[in-house]
Design a protein around this motif. Sequence first.
Motif, PDB file in Angstrom:
ATOM      1  N   MET A 178       0.544  -1.580   0.088  1.00 55.98           N
ATOM      2  CA  MET A 178       0.189   0.200   0.010  1.00 55.98           C
ATOM      3  C   MET A 178       0.938   1.637   0.422  1.00 55.98           C
ATOM      4  N   ASN A 179       0.646   2.116  -0.678  1.00 55.16           N
ATOM      5  CA  ASN A 179       0.942   3.566  -0.879  1.00 55.16           C
ATOM      6  C   ASN A 179      -0.071   4.633  -0.230  1.00 55.16           C
ATOM      7  N   PHE A 180       1.114   5.476   0.288  1.00 59.52           N
ATOM      8  CA  PHE A 180       0.343   6.992   1.384  1.00 59.52           C
ATOM      9  C   PHE A 180       0.743   7.592   0.759  1.00 59.52           C
ATOM     10  N   LYS A 181       0.430   9.193   0.695  1.00 57.35           N
ATOM     11  CA  LYS A 181       0.474  10.100   0.765  1.00 57.35           C
ATOM     12  C   LYS A 181       0.537  11.052   2.801  1.00 57.35           C
ATOM     13  N   LEU A 182       1.244  11.496   3.240  1.00 59.02           N
ATOM     14  CA  LEU A 182       1.052  12.149   4.191  1.00 59.02           C
ATOM     15  C   LEU A 182       1.305  13.648   4.571  1.00 59.02           C
ATOM     16  N   LYS A 183       0.468  13.693   4.547  1.00 61.96           N
ATOM     17  CA  LYS A 183       0.600  15.435   5.423  1.00 61.96           C
ATOM     18  C   LYS A 183       0.768  15.340   6.702  1.00 61.96           C
ATOM     19  N   ILE A 184       2.280  15.733   7.015  1.00 62.78           N
ATOM     20  CA  ILE A 184       1.958  16.318   8.654  1.00 62.78           C
ATOM     21  C   ILE A 184       2.588  16.945   9.149  1.00 62.78           C
ATOM     22  N   TRP A 185       2.091  17.864  10.414  1.00 54.65           N
ATOM     23  CA  TRP A 185       2.231  18.984  10.553  1.00 54.65           C
ATOM     24  C   TRP A 185       3.529  18.713  11.279  1.00 54.65           C
ATOM     25  N   ARG A 186       4.780  20.338  10.896  1.00 55.96           N
ATOM     26  CA  ARG A 186       6.054  19.902  11.044  1.00 55.96           C
ATOM     27  C   ARG A 186       6.768  21.897  12.139  1.00 55.96           C
ATOM     28  N   SER A 244       8.259  28.462  16.982  1.00 57.22           N
ATOM     29  CA  SER A 244       8.444  28.247  15.999  1.00 57.22           C
ATOM     30  C   SER A 244       7.186  28.212  15.139  1.00 57.22           C
ATOM     31  N   LYS A 245       6.818  28.795  14.260  1.00 57.78           N
ATOM     32  CA  LYS A 245       5.712  28.539  13.416  1.00 57.78           C
ATOM     33  C   LYS A 245       5.573  26.882  12.763  1.00 57.78           C
ATOM     34  N   GLY A 246       4.272  26.436  13.217  1.00 57.48           N
ATOM     35  CA  GLY A 246       4.731  25.153  11.526  1.00 57.48           C
ATOM     36  C   GLY A 246       3.792  25.068  11.160  1.00 57.48           C
ATOM     37  N   ALA A 247       3.856  24.287  10.274  1.00 57.58           N
ATOM     38  CA  ALA A 247       3.390  24.088   8.722  1.00 57.58           C
ATOM     39  C   ALA A 247       3.225  22.513   8.353  1.00 57.58           C
ATOM     40  N   PHE A 248       2.310  22.270   7.622  1.00 55.98           N
ATOM     41  CA  PHE A 248       2.386  21.087   6.703  1.00 55.98           C
ATOM     42  C   PHE A 248       3.191  20.799   5.395  1.00 55.98           C
ATOM     43  N   GLU A 249       4.307  19.704   5.747  1.00 55.45           N
ATOM     44  CA  GLU A 249       4.320  18.938   4.797  1.00 55.45           C
ATOM     45  C   GLU A 249       3.912  17.992   4.410  1.00 55.45           C
ATOM     46  N   THR A 250       4.630  17.875   3.308  1.00 51.94           N
ATOM     47  CA  THR A 250       4.075  16.563   2.450  1.00 51.94           C
ATOM     48  C   THR A 250       5.120  15.183   2.030  1.00 51.94           C
ATOM     49  N   TYR A 251       4.654  14.042   2.357  1.00 49.72           N
ATOM     50  CA  TYR A 251       5.406  12.827   2.271  1.00 49.72           C
ATOM     51  C   TYR A 251       5.448  11.565   1.952  1.00 49.72           C
ATOM     52  N   HIS A 252       5.850  11.166   1.487  1.00 45.29           N
ATOM     53  CA  HIS A 252       4.916   9.707   0.145  1.00 45.29           C
ATOM     54  C   HIS A 252       6.057   8.212   1.118  1.00 45.29           C
ATOM     55  N   VAL A 253       4.899   7.196   1.683  1.00 47.97           N
ATOM     56  CA  VAL A 253       5.722   6.818   1.755  1.00 47.97           C
ATOM     57  C   VAL A 253       5.130   5.262   0.837  1.00 47.97           C
ATOM     58  N   GLU A 254       5.854   4.640   0.793  1.00 46.87           N
ATOM     59  CA  GLU A 254       5.038   3.126  -0.415  1.00 46.87           C
ATOM     60  C   GLU A 254       5.573   1.447  -0.018  1.00 46.87           C
ATOM     61  N   GLY A 255       5.210   1.009  -0.313  1.00 47.70           N
ATOM     62  CA  GLY A 255       5.118  -0.735  -0.284  1.00 47.70           C
ATOM     63  C   GLY A 255       4.561  -0.896   1.475  1.00 47.70           C
ATOM     64  N   ILE A 256       3.726  -0.118   1.674  1.00 49.75           N
ATOM     65  CA  ILE A 256       3.695  -0.417   3.590  1.00 49.75           C
ATOM     66  C   ILE A 256       2.656  -2.100   3.421  1.00 49.75           C
ATOM     67  N   SER A 257       2.797  -2.397   4.386  1.00 50.52           N
ATOM     68  CA  SER A 257       1.974  -3.932   4.562  1.00 50.52           C
ATOM     69  C   SER A 257       0.929  -3.435   5.550  1.00 50.52           C
ATOM     70  N   PRO A 258      -0.423  -4.049   4.747  1.00 47.24           N
ATOM     71  CA  PRO A 258      -1.569  -3.523   5.246  1.00 47.24           C
ATOM     72  C   PRO A 258      -1.738  -4.047   6.531  1.00 47.24           C
ATOM     73  N   ASP A 259      -0.875  -4.802   7.682  1.00 38.68           N
ATOM     74  CA  ASP A 259      -0.983  -5.066   8.838  1.00 38.68           C
ATOM     75  C   ASP A 259      -0.413  -4.049   9.981  1.00 38.68           C
ATOM     76  N   THR A 260       0.566  -3.180   9.021  1.00 33.01           N
ATOM     77  CA  THR A 260       1.178  -2.672  10.158  1.00 33.01           C
ATOM     78  C   THR A 260       0.571  -1.650  10.436  1.00 33.01           C
ATOM     79  N   SER A 261       1.175  -1.014  11.641  1.00 24.47           N
ATOM     80  CA  SER A 261       0.231  -0.347  12.885  1.00 24.47           C
ATOM     81  C   SER A 261       0.773   1.050  12.309  1.00 24.47           C
TER      82      SER A 261
END
Length: 247
Positions: free
Chosen positions: A1-9, A15-32
Amino acid sequence: MNFKLKIWRQKDAKSKGAFETYHVEGISPDTSFLEMMDILNNNLVHEGKEPVAFDHDCREGICGMCSMHINGHAHGPEQAVTTCQLYMRKFKDGETITIEPWRSAAFPVIKDLVVNRSAYDQILQAGGFISVRTNSVPDGNAIPIPKADADESMDAAACIGCGACAATCKNGSAMLFVAARVSSLAKLPQGRVEGARRAKAMVAKMDELGFGNCTNTGACQAECPKSISITHIARLNREFLSAKFKD
């Protein structure tokens, strides 16, 4: 499974925060969810980038440290679970997942997804301990307690103090947390000795720390990972008003 992550950094509390975008690939459905975050951080470290800071400890749904707001839900879209018990099969392949820290004035952001939840500790300290001497384990029948009362007390004591209730409430109220702590002792004879003082002290500290008022929307109960009922809030109100009338 592949996901696009918008994470608050956010570098730090000032400091002033903002969302940053990351991608993760090959994630098992059974991964927490936290394991998925570990994989992301491992990738970031290998790329020479700063990993995402997030709280975690037991990873067994006991400590409540894994406090993340995921796609608009405290601890994620699954009900009655903490973030560490949320699995990636709950999401669709290719889905965009938005991850934020708790949003509450009483829980200031320390870094990224980590917030300062010491306000809950201060409320607990205001409540104090019971003065009844316990010593060794007493005989099971020494203090007869109706099973219904014991069950209700234990249900309230299941609260792990994660902060999801305050983070979910539109008013930022901590009433469900305070009610669970008060109710867990109010149903037992050992906790009745200082019951009035405890209710007044914890509510006063909650107000002092800037938590909002409860308007009974029920959002706290819906997002609570331990399904703490808002009926405990009614008991807290009774305890508090009764103590005020006695004064």
